[in-house]
Design a protein around this motif. Structure first.
Motif, PDB file in Angstrom:
ATOM      1  N   ILE A 253      13.939  28.351  -1.385  1.00 56.10           N
ATOM      2  CA  ILE A 253      13.968  27.095  -0.848  1.00 56.10           C
ATOM      3  C   ILE A 253      15.649  27.358  -0.608  1.00 56.10           C
ATOM      4  CG2 ILE A 253      14.346  24.705  -2.561  1.00 56.10           C
ATOM      5  CD1 ILE A 253      12.427  25.154  -4.161  1.00 56.10           C
TER       6      ILE A 253
ATOM      7  N   LEU B 156      14.910  29.368  -5.786  1.00 54.20           N
ATOM      8  CA  LEU B 156      16.325  28.676  -4.816  1.00 54.20           C
ATOM      9  C   LEU B 156      16.857  29.965  -5.220  1.00 54.20           C
ATOM     10  CD1 LEU B 156      18.074  26.555  -4.025  1.00 54.20           C
ATOM     11  CD2 LEU B 156      18.813  26.535  -6.141  1.00 54.20           C
TER      12      LEU B 156
ATOM     13  N   VAL C 284      19.810  26.114  -0.501  1.00 56.37           N
ATOM     14  CA  VAL C 284      20.837  25.726  -1.607  1.00 56.37           C
ATOM     15  C   VAL C 284      21.068  23.994  -0.935  1.00 56.37           C
ATOM     16  CG1 VAL C 284      22.770  25.078  -1.955  1.00 56.37           C
ATOM     17  CG2 VAL C 284      21.887  28.009  -1.606  1.00 56.37           C
TER      18      VAL C 284
ATOM     19  N   LYS D 173      18.621  22.150   1.272  1.00 59.09           N
ATOM     20  CA  LYS D 173      17.065  21.988   1.444  1.00 59.09           C
ATOM     21  C   LYS D 173      16.724  21.582  -0.334  1.00 59.09           C
ATOM     22  CE  LYS D 173      16.622  21.457   5.344  1.00 59.09           C
ATOM     23  NZ  LYS D 173      16.249  20.670   6.222  1.00 59.09           N
ATOM     24  N   TYR D 174      17.941  22.020  -1.854  1.00 60.53           N
ATOM     25  CA  TYR D 174      16.705  21.656  -3.065  1.00 60.53           C
ATOM     26  C   TYR D 174      16.398  20.904  -3.128  1.00 60.53           C
ATOM     27  CZ  TYR D 174      17.205  23.342  -7.828  1.00 60.53           C
ATOM     28  OH  TYR D 174      16.672  23.493  -8.780  1.00 60.53           O
ATOM     29  N   GLU D 175      17.873  20.023  -2.415  1.00 60.45           N
ATOM     30  CA  GLU D 175      17.900  18.033  -3.408  1.00 60.45           C
ATOM     31  C   GLU D 175      16.520  17.106  -2.439  1.00 60.45           C
ATOM     32  OE1 GLU D 175      19.720  16.394  -4.947  1.00 60.45           O
ATOM     33  OE2 GLU D 175      20.242  18.349  -6.031  1.00 60.45           O
TER      34      GLU D 175
ATOM     35  N   LYS E 265      13.763  18.567  -4.455  1.00 61.68           N
ATOM     36  CA  LYS E 265      13.460  17.714  -6.231  1.00 61.68           C
ATOM     37  C   LYS E 265      12.883  15.774  -5.672  1.00 61.68           C
ATOM     38  CE  LYS E 265      17.456  18.475  -7.517  1.00 61.68           C
ATOM     39  NZ  LYS E 265      19.209  18.594  -8.738  1.00 61.68           N
TER      40      LYS E 265
ATOM     41  N   ALA F 143      11.645  26.522  -9.505  1.00 65.86           N
ATOM     42  CA  ALA F 143      11.884  26.099  -8.715  1.00 65.86           C
ATOM     43  C   ALA F 143      13.679  27.264  -8.386  1.00 65.86           C
ATOM     44  CB  ALA F 143      12.501  24.670  -7.921  1.00 65.86           C
ATOM     45  N   GLU F 144      13.634  27.067  -9.331  1.00 66.64           N
ATOM     46  CA  GLU F 144      14.882  28.222  -9.950  1.00 66.64           C
ATOM     47  C   GLU F 144      14.363  29.431  -8.981  1.00 66.64           C
ATOM     48  OE1 GLU F 144      15.898  24.274 -12.226  1.00 66.64           O
ATOM     49  OE2 GLU F 144      14.142  25.436 -11.746  1.00 66.64           O
TER      50      GLU F 144
END
Length: 132
Positions: free
Chosen positions: A86, A81, A88, A90-92, A95, A77-78
């Motif tokens: 992905i 990002l 920023v 929408k990152y949470e 996860k 995922a990183e």
């Protein structure tokens, strides 16, 4: 961030991905375990494409195994990002929607007009043991 009805309506994706996945899932599951064990990421992602992959590291594909239709890479995922695959903000959400990597493989399917995350469960028998 979830399996979409669009994928289900396009059986060609699910059919060919599943046909290949059963042949390579043990490699993908071990790679996922190693990424998590070595603390690279809690969120392994496997880019999948019929063409050469432009993200992640290639791990198995048509060149190594003639019977595969898809090329498989490994990422996390990183990296998505960093490359803004992905966003920023929408990152949470990503996860929270990410499924248990012990039970599901997170594929990032790239094929012409279709690009999306797809979660496929690792094969298990009736007792919950991994199918070999």
């Amino acid at each position: 961030m979830q399996n979409t009805p669009e994928l289900n309506s396009q059986g060609k994706y699910l059919g060919t991905i599943t046909k290949d996945f059963i042949k390579v899932y043990s490699v993908l599951k071990e790679a996922s375990y190693q990424i998590r064990k070595r603390n690279f990421s809690k969120y392994p992602i496997f880019p999948v494409s019929k063409e050469d992959l432009q993200i992640g590291q290639h791990i198995v594909g048509k060149q190594q195994k003639e019977f595969l239709e898809w090329n498989y890479g490994i990422s996390y995922a990183e990296e998505f990002l960093q490359k803004e695959l992905i966003l920023v903000d929408k990152y949470e959400e990503f996860k929270k929607s990410y499924k248990d990597p012990e039970e599901f493989c997170c594929l990032f399917v790239i094929d012409q007009d279709f690009v999306n995350f797809v979660y496929i469960p690792y094969p298990v028998d009736e007792e919950g043991n991994e199918v070999l």
